[in-house]
Design a protein around this motif. Structure first.
Motif, mmCIF file in Angstrom:
data_model
loop_
_atom_site.group_PDB
_atom_site.id
_atom_site.type_symbol
_atom_site.label_atom_id
_atom_site.label_comp_id
_atom_site.label_asym_id
_atom_site.label_seq_id
_atom_site.Cartn_x
_atom_site.Cartn_y
_atom_site.Cartn_z
ATOM 1 N N ASP A 149 0.796 -1.224 0.000
ATOM 2 C CA ASP A 149 0.000 0.000 0.000
ATOM 3 C C ASP A 149 0.830 1.276 0.000
ATOM 4 O OD1 ASP A 149 -2.428 -1.281 -0.079
ATOM 5 O OD2 ASP A 149 -2.703 -1.307 2.095
ATOM 6 N N ASN A 150 1.922 1.286 0.761
ATOM 7 C CA ASN A 150 2.571 2.567 1.041
ATOM 8 C C ASN A 150 3.829 2.836 0.244
ATOM 9 O OD1 ASN A 150 4.208 0.693 2.322
ATOM 10 N ND2 ASN A 150 4.746 2.083 3.992
ATOM 11 N N GLU A 151 4.196 1.945 -0.691
ATOM 12 C CA GLU A 151 5.395 2.176 -1.494
ATOM 13 C C GLU A 151 5.138 1.818 -2.946
ATOM 14 O OE1 GLU A 151 9.277 0.979 -0.045
ATOM 15 O OE2 GLU A 151 8.394 0.637 1.937
ATOM 16 N N PHE A 152 5.995 2.308 -3.812
ATOM 17 C CA PHE A 152 5.926 2.048 -5.253
ATOM 18 C C PHE A 152 4.595 2.524 -5.838
ATOM 19 C CE2 PHE A 152 7.865 -1.904 -3.255
ATOM 20 C CZ PHE A 152 9.139 -1.359 -3.159
ATOM 21 N N ALA A 153 4.036 3.588 -5.232
ATOM 22 C CA ALA A 153 2.767 4.186 -5.677
ATOM 23 C C ALA A 153 1.614 3.181 -5.651
ATOM 24 C CB ALA A 153 2.919 4.761 -7.085
ATOM 25 N N GLY A 154 1.772 2.132 -4.834
ATOM 26 C CA GLY A 154 0.727 1.124 -4.732
ATOM 27 C C GLY A 154 0.580 0.247 -5.960
ATOM 28 N N ARG A 155 1.520 0.367 -6.907
ATOM 29 C CA ARG A 155 1.430 -0.392 -8.156
ATOM 30 C C ARG A 155 2.191 -1.715 -8.054
ATOM 31 N NH1 ARG A 155 2.937 4.686 -12.152
ATOM 32 N NH2 ARG A 155 1.015 5.899 -11.780
ATOM 33 N N PRO A 156 1.805 -2.699 -8.879
ATOM 34 C CA PRO A 156 2.560 -3.957 -8.906
ATOM 35 C C PRO A 156 3.996 -3.714 -9.357
ATOM 36 C CG PRO A 156 0.415 -4.222 -9.953
ATOM 37 C CD PRO A 156 0.601 -2.755 -9.729
ATOM 38 N N VAL A 157 4.948 -4.417 -8.742
ATOM 39 C CA VAL A 157 6.360 -4.273 -9.094
ATOM 40 C C VAL A 157 6.945 -5.654 -9.368
ATOM 41 C CG1 VAL A 157 6.654 -2.163 -7.754
ATOM 42 C CG2 VAL A 157 7.066 -4.378 -6.663
ATOM 43 N N SER A 158 7.937 -5.697 -10.250
ATOM 44 C CA SER A 158 8.599 -6.960 -10.572
ATOM 45 C C SER A 158 10.110 -6.849 -10.486
ATOM 46 C CB SER A 158 8.199 -7.419 -11.990
ATOM 47 O OG SER A 158 8.506 -6.418 -12.941
ATOM 48 N N ASP A 159 10.620 -5.662 -10.166
ATOM 49 C CA ASP A 159 12.058 -5.472 -10.019
ATOM 50 C C ASP A 159 12.556 -6.312 -8.840
ATOM 51 O OD1 ASP A 159 14.394 -3.882 -8.530
ATOM 52 O OD2 ASP A 159 14.497 -3.429 -10.671
ATOM 53 N N PRO A 160 13.614 -7.114 -9.035
ATOM 54 C CA PRO A 160 14.101 -7.999 -7.960
ATOM 55 C C PRO A 160 14.432 -7.271 -6.665
ATOM 56 C CG PRO A 160 15.117 -8.603 -10.039
ATOM 57 C CD PRO A 160 14.375 -7.332 -10.291
ATOM 58 N N ARG A 161 14.953 -6.052 -6.753
ATOM 59 C CA ARG A 161 15.291 -5.305 -5.534
ATOM 60 C C ARG A 161 14.035 -4.915 -4.757
ATOM 61 N NH1 ARG A 161 18.771 -0.835 -8.574
ATOM 62 N NH2 ARG A 161 16.944 -1.160 -9.919
ATOM 63 N N GLN A 162 12.998 -4.523 -5.467
ATOM 64 C CA GLN A 162 11.748 -4.158 -4.807
ATOM 65 C C GLN A 162 11.041 -5.389 -4.246
ATOM 66 O OE1 GLN A 162 10.099 -2.174 -8.250
ATOM 67 N NE2 GLN A 162 10.619 -0.148 -7.442
ATOM 68 N N LEU A 163 11.090 -6.477 -5.012
ATOM 69 C CA LEU A 163 10.476 -7.713 -4.532
ATOM 70 C C LEU A 163 11.175 -8.224 -3.271
ATOM 71 C CD1 LEU A 163 9.883 -9.601 -7.900
ATOM 72 C CD2 LEU A 163 8.119 -8.827 -6.306
ATOM 73 N N ARG A 164 12.483 -8.059 -3.221
ATOM 74 C CA ARG A 164 13.234 -8.515 -2.052
ATOM 75 C C ARG A 164 12.745 -7.797 -0.798
ATOM 76 N NH1 ARG A 164 17.457 -6.694 0.857
ATOM 77 N NH2 ARG A 164 18.745 -8.247 1.936
ATOM 78 N N ILE A 165 12.441 -6.511 -0.909
ATOM 79 C CA ILE A 165 11.938 -5.748 0.231
ATOM 80 C C ILE A 165 10.610 -6.329 0.718
ATOM 81 C CG2 ILE A 165 11.015 -3.511 0.946
ATOM 82 C CD1 ILE A 165 13.037 -2.210 -0.958
#
Length: 292
Positions: free
Chosen positions: A247-263
């Motif tokens: 909800d509170n990061e990446f503008a609430g949008r789906p992400v697939s970047d490995p660094r973001q997914l790791r978080i």
């Protein structure tokens, strides 16, 4: 009124019920419905029938025929079956049911349902409401009724139908692996009243008993965990790719970047470790059920 007239009136009423309107903001859906409408009109004209005569022949009103042909109304499957039969289309019109199957549901729900249908693993943390895949029809209806500004009757029904359709993911073979962590408050907030909540808790116990589903509860007393930012969801696919959102990061949008997914995976892993075990959680849900 004759028996045939009464039957036609019942069919017409059912076809024009809420939930079959076209969402004007869904460009791809609008295009599909418009294309189907043009095909139906072409078959009608090829049969040499006016709209009123055609409506009487298939058991629907003239106004509805015009709405469907004009792309302003999503035809029900039985409407297409009758058109096929009356026009002698040999299954060509009835085959368009598949094109319309998804269009009935809002686009954002369709997109989510597609991802869930492809995932081999789904992990979800919910801190406000019970996850949509776990909801009963009564719970989701009551929950959607709390939205402001309120949905129209048609919009409300479309959303309920869409969420119910998503539950088919539990019937997949091979079955995906599911992990849900729900905050205690989601079990205790009386959405829809005591009866609705009792049914919802019973549904959680039923789903939680499946071999491929783990449901865990995060007790309110466990305050020091990384779920304060809101919902977390991670979907993993058979080709090794994944998508997540919060909800509170990446503008609430789906992400697939490995660094973001790791978080997201790091946070979810900590949350899951600090929650009650699946066995303890089912016992906790039974306790709450007894208190409801």
């Amino acid at each position: 009124m004759s028996v045939d007239e009464a039957g036609a009136e019942r069919v017409d009423s059912g076809a024009d019920e809420p939930g079959w309107d076209v969402d004007p903001d869904d460009e791809s859906g609008v295009a599909v419905v418009a294309a189907v409408g043009r095909q139906i009109k072409a078959w009608r004209e090829a049969a040499g029938m006016r709209a009123g005569e055609f409506g009487a022949a298939i058991g629907y009103g003239e106004d509805l025929v015009y709405k469907v042909e004009g792309g302003r109304r999503i035809p029900r499957p039985e409407f297409l079956d009758r058109v096929d039969e009356v026009c002698g289309a040999g299954g060509k019109v009835a085959a368009m049911k598949q094109d319309l199957a998804e269009v009935r549901y809002p686009k954002k729900i369709r997109d989510l349902a597609k991802l869930e249908a492809q995932a081999v693993e789904l992990s979800s943390y919910g801190n406000h409401n019970i996850h949509g895949l776990l909801q009963t029809e009564a719970y989701m209806g009551a929950l959607l009724a709390t939205r402001r500004p309120a949905y129209s009757q048609a919009e409300h029904q479309r959303m309920v139908d869409a969420r119910m359709a998503r539950r088919s993911v539990f019937e997949r073979d091979p079955a995906p692996e599911f992990s849900f962590v729900q905050e205690e408050v989601t079990l205790r907030r009386p959405i829809g009243g005591a009866r609705v909540m009792r049914q919802q808790l019973e549904r959680l116990l039923e789903i939680g008993g499946l071999r491929n589903v783990d449901i865990q509860v995060m007790p309110t007393c466990h305050g020091d965990h990384p779920g304060s930012g809101g919902r977390i969801q991670v979907l993993k696919f058979g080709d090794g790719s994944a998508v997540g959102r919060t909800d509170n990061e990446f503008a609430g949008r789906p992400v697939s970047d490995p660094r973001q997914l790791r978080i997201l995976e790091l946070r979810y892993g900590i949350i899951r470790a600090q929650a009650l075990s699946p066995g303890e959680s089912l016992a906790f849900i039974e306790q709450v059920l007894g208190e409801t």
